[in-house]
Design a protein around this motif. Structure first.
Motif, short mmCIF file in Angstrom:
data_model
loop_
_atom_site.label_atom_id
_atom_site.label_comp_id
_atom_site.label_asym_id
_atom_site.label_seq_id
_atom_site.Cartn_x
_atom_site.Cartn_y
_atom_site.Cartn_z
N ARG A 152 0.82 -1.21 0.00
CA ARG A 152 0.00 0.00 0.00
C ARG A 152 0.86 1.26 0.00
O ARG A 152 0.49 2.29 -0.57
N ILE A 153 1.99 1.21 0.68
CA ILE A 153 2.87 2.38 0.75
C ILE A 153 3.34 2.78 -0.64
O ILE A 153 3.24 3.95 -1.05
N TRP A 154 3.83 1.79 -1.42
CA TRP A 154 4.37 2.09 -2.74
C TRP A 154 3.26 2.45 -3.72
O TRP A 154 3.46 3.33 -4.59
N TYR A 155 2.11 1.82 -3.57
CA TYR A 155 0.97 2.16 -4.42
C TYR A 155 0.52 3.61 -4.17
O TYR A 155 0.26 4.36 -5.11
N ASN A 156 0.47 4.01 -2.90
CA ASN A 156 0.06 5.38 -2.58
C ASN A 156 1.11 6.40 -3.03
O ASN A 156 0.76 7.52 -3.45
N LYS A 157 2.39 6.03 -2.96
CA LYS A 157 3.43 6.93 -3.48
C LYS A 157 3.26 7.11 -4.99
O LYS A 157 3.44 8.23 -5.52
N ALA A 158 2.92 6.03 -5.69
CA ALA A 158 2.69 6.13 -7.13
C ALA A 158 1.54 7.08 -7.43
O ALA A 158 1.62 7.90 -8.36
N ARG A 159 0.48 7.00 -6.65
CA ARG A 159 -0.65 7.91 -6.83
C ARG A 159 -0.21 9.36 -6.63
O ARG A 159 -0.59 10.26 -7.39
N CYS A 160 0.59 9.59 -5.60
CA CYS A 160 1.03 10.93 -5.26
C CYS A 160 1.91 11.51 -6.38
O CYS A 160 1.74 12.67 -6.80
N TYR A 161 2.84 10.71 -6.88
CA TYR A 161 3.70 11.18 -7.97
C TYR A 161 2.91 11.40 -9.25
O TYR A 161 3.19 12.33 -10.02
N ALA A 162 1.92 10.56 -9.51
CA ALA A 162 1.08 10.74 -10.70
C ALA A 162 0.31 12.06 -10.63
O ALA A 162 0.19 12.77 -11.63
N LEU A 163 -0.18 12.40 -9.46
CA LEU A 163 -0.90 13.67 -9.31
C LEU A 163 0.03 14.86 -9.52
O LEU A 163 -0.41 15.93 -9.97
N GLN A 164 1.30 14.70 -9.21
CA GLN A 164 2.28 15.76 -9.43
C GLN A 164 2.79 15.80 -10.88
O GLN A 164 3.49 16.75 -11.25
#
Length: 407
Positions: free
Chosen positions: A350-362
């Protein structure tokens, strides 16, 4: 003799009239005194009397001045003392009021602490007594059981004729079990995922001793696992009725209400748990989750911060904090939270998946793919399903690299 005196006086008067215009009154007095010396035998007593009166007057003046000086000194000292007394009397009520307030506050705080300690000691004592009673009853049951060896033989020997009496003897054996024994059986069944048997054991325990708050709470946990939420809530309510300051029961009840999407009620339960146990990190984290569900992300972050102050290695709290900060568009702070979570538990997908979401939004496409790939390596099935409909990944969904990862 009288004629001689008159002659002398007449001479003196003549001399006075002669020099009256040319001498001062002081000189005249001097002449008179000198004239009087002529008749020293008659005027000397009068001069002495005058001199004595003058001396007495001077002495009186000196005494008066000395007395006045002493009176002034005494009055000054008295005035200083009176001023000091007035100031002391003025300040004393204020100082006394402040002192009383301070003592009252300290006494109130000590009273509260003592009450909490007494309540905690009360529960601990009752629990210890219950355990002692349970152990004593168990020992007594073993003694009684050993005193009837035939009954034990009837239970163990697989003889058809003896089995006819087994139910009666088994019933007698069951009566020797205590509420604590049944509660332990329920716990063992729960850990073996035998939930129905666990519920049955807890029910038997509560039939014998209905005031077991821990057993009511554990029963609620099993019912929660079985998704029998109304029954679970009823069990937690029984536990908190018996023990109002039972943080685990309040927190567990909040978890069920969260599953039922009754977020505000769940927050109330978490706050009850926190009130009973201020350093309850799980309750703070769950409170944050409830606020996130209500899209009150700032309140959620406050709850997560409290949980992390209590337990800095709390992976779920770091991860959840990152999600809330991402919703507030504080992406760098969110990534810092994810990084802290990854240091503690790097295998949590979940940590890496949520980081991917955060970077995609940026719009940081490469970093988004890098973290998404890592999440897929840890849990491919779940992450693929999540990524297919994830709104935060919309910016990278049309890339070939994304399609290759998902397909």
């Amino acid at each position: 003799m009288k004629i001689a005196n008159q002659v002398r006086i007449t001479k003196a008067m003549r001399l006075s009239s002669i020099f009256r215009t040319s001498i001062s009154s002081i000189a005249l007095s001097t002449i008179l005194v000198c004239g009087s010396n002529v008749s020293a035998s008659e005027l000397k007593p009068a001069a002495l009397l005058v001199q004595q009166q003058l001396q007495q007057q001077q002495q009186k003046d000196q005494i008066r001045d000395r007395v006045q000086e002493e009176v002034d000194i005494a009055f000054g000292r008295t005035a200083v003392l009176l001023n000091g007394l007035v100031i002391a009397l003025t300040l004393f009520p204020t100082a006394a009021g402040v002192g009383v307030w301070f003592l009252f506050s300290k006494l109130s705080k000590q009273t509260t602490i003592a009450r909490q300690e007494i309540e905690s000691l009360h529960y601990d004592t009752i629990s210890q007594l219950k355990l002692l009673i349970s152990d004593a009853e168990s020992i007594l049951g073993e003694i009684q059981h050993q005193s009837h060896p035939d009954a034990e033989t009837d239970l163990l020997l697989p003889d058809a004729q003896i089995q006819e009496f087994a139910p009666v003897n088994y019933g007698n054996y069951q009566q020797l079990l205590t509420a604590g024994d049944y509660a332990k059986q329920g716990d063992a069944c729960f850990f073996e995922n035998r939930y129905e048997e666990a519920i049955a054991a807890y029910n038997l325990a509560l039939q014998i001793q209905p005031d077991l708050a821990d057993t009511w709470n554990n029963r609620g946990v099993v019912l929660t696992r079985m998704q029998r939420y109304p029954e679970a809530i009823a069990s937690y309510e029984q536990a908190t009725t018996i023990r109002p300051n039972y943080p685990d029961a309040w927190n567990n009840r909040g978890v069920v209400l969260l599953e039922l999407q009754k977020y505000q009620e769940a927050i109330g339960c978490y706050e009850q748990a926190i009130q009973a146990k201020p350093n309850y990190a799980d309750a703070w984290n769950n409170r944050g989750v409830a606020f996130s569900k209500m899209q009150e992300y700032e309140q959620a972050v406050i709850s997560y911060n409290q949980a992390l102050q209590i337990k800095n290695d709390y992976t779920d709290a770091w991860n959840n904090r990152g999600v809330a900060l991402s919703k507030l568009e504080k992406y760098e702070a969110a990534i810092d939270s994810y990084d802290n979570a990854a240091k503690i538990r790097p295998d949590f997908y979940r940590i890496w998946y949520n980081k991917a979401r955060c970077y995609a939004l940026q719009g940081k496409i490469e970093l988004a793919f890098e973290n998404l790939k890592r999440a897929l390596n840890l849990n491919p099935n779940v992450c693929k399903e999540l990524a297919k409909s994830e709104a935060d990944l919309e910016k990278i969904r049309e890339y070939d690299a994304f399609k290759q990862l998902i397909n």
